[in-house]
Design an enzyme around this catalytic site. Structure first.
Site, PDB file in Angstrom:
ATOM      1  N   SER A 124       0.809  -1.221   0.000  1.00 32.56           N
ATOM      2  CA  SER A 124       0.000   0.000   0.000  1.00 32.56           C
ATOM      3  C   SER A 124       0.844   1.275   0.000  1.00 32.56           C
ATOM      4  O   SER A 124       0.314   2.351  -0.267  1.00 32.56           O
ATOM      5  CB  SER A 124      -0.937   0.006   1.208  1.00 32.56           C
ATOM      6  OG  SER A 124      -1.955  -0.957   1.039  1.00 32.56           O
ATOM      7  N   THR A 125       2.135   1.162   0.309  1.00 29.06           N
ATOM      8  CA  THR A 125       2.983   2.346   0.208  1.00 29.06           C
ATOM      9  C   THR A 125       3.035   2.845  -1.235  1.00 29.06           C
ATOM     10  O   THR A 125       3.259   4.036  -1.477  1.00 29.06           O
ATOM     11  CB  THR A 125       4.408   2.040   0.708  1.00 29.06           C
ATOM     12  OG1 THR A 125       4.854   0.805   0.126  1.00 29.06           O
ATOM     13  CG2 THR A 125       4.439   1.906   2.224  1.00 29.06           C
TER      14      THR A 125
END
Length: 272
Positions: A1-2
């Site tokens: 998700s970064t």
């Protein structure tokens, strides 16, 4: 998700999203007849704007952004941010990651890239790209050493910053700093807050795959990428935890607190 940081910056810069853009999470997205779930599919996020989507790390919102951009625009930004090529740092272990040629990418693949799957990047690539997002929009070539000094402190040699080009506008970069500050103040990155400092960042929890390409159950790579001060960044940190042996191994729980410690001690050491 970064990687959602990259998707958001690209969508904003390309004019395919604004901070007022609205998204509706019903727990999943349907792409080419395929159901792609949100990480919180059992309790859908519902109606959100872009700020809330990033705070909640809601997968369907980033699926929408990726599809709205399409292969052409999204891949242009992916390449601009340096993914798929080596960073140029002066060590032998520099890697290019794995970015599938766009001619082989389906809408389902593109949707997954939007929230960080179906693409492989190195930690250095990711951190360097995030630095470009927050530093005003310039992608720089990373280096290990800033300068060489004698014992007396005299500078013998310094190494200038080498720019690889502008990736996003300064306005987009300023917007992203505010959005990522909100993630820490109001969203999934709350455990990275430091009293007296403004911190921006994003959590990540990635699935692991075995040699046959099957998802390994109950094992993840958890991470947090953060920077401070949020309005004028001096330091950025990517902290990664491999296969944490704890009941809850989200990046918000097992990575953010350690990134906070590094940021806080570094800021004080640097006199910020």
């Amino acid at each position: 998700s970064t990687f959602k940081i990259i998707t958001t910056a690209a969508a904003l810069d390309a004019g395919k999203a604004t901070t007022e853009s609205r998204y509706n999470c019903i727990g999943y997205s349907m792409v080419n007849g395929e159901k792609i779930k949100c990480w919180r599919s059992g309790r859908p996020h519902g109606e959100q704007d872009l700020v809330q989507a990033l705070e909640n790390s809601c997968n369907p919102c980033f699926v929408s952004m990726a599809i709205d951009m399409g292969n052409g625009i999204f891949y242009d930004y992916i390449r601009r941010f340096g993914f798929g090529t080596k960073t140029g740092i002066n060590i032998g272990t520099d890697g290019a990651g794995i970015v599938t040629d766009p001619k082989y990418v389906t809408n389902s693949d593109l949707a997954r890239i939007g929230f960080g799957q179906s693409i492989a990047v190195t930690p250095l690539q990711l951190l360097n790209a995030v630095c470009a997002v927050i530093n005003g929009g310039e992608l720089n070539q990373p280096r290990l050493v800033k300068e060489l000094r004698t014992n007396e402190g005299e500078i013998v040699k310094s190494f200038d910053t080498v720019s690889r080009g502008r990736v996003i506008s300064e306005d987009t970069s300023a917007t992203m700093r505010n959005l990522l500050l909100s993630v820490v103040e109001n969203g999934s990155g709350s455990r990275a807050q430091i009293p007296g400092y403004s911190v921006g960042g994003k959590t990540g929890t990635a699935q692991l795959y075995d040699e046959d390409g099957n998802i390994v159950q109950d094992k993840h790579i958890s991470s947090f990428v953060g920077f401070a001060p949020a309005d004028d960044p001096k330091i950025a940190v990517l902290f990664i935890v491999y296969e944490a042996d704890v009941a809850v191994d989200f990046g918000s729980v097992v990575a953010a607190p350690y990134a906070k410690t590094i940021l806080e001690k570094s800021l004080k050491y640097m006199g910020v």
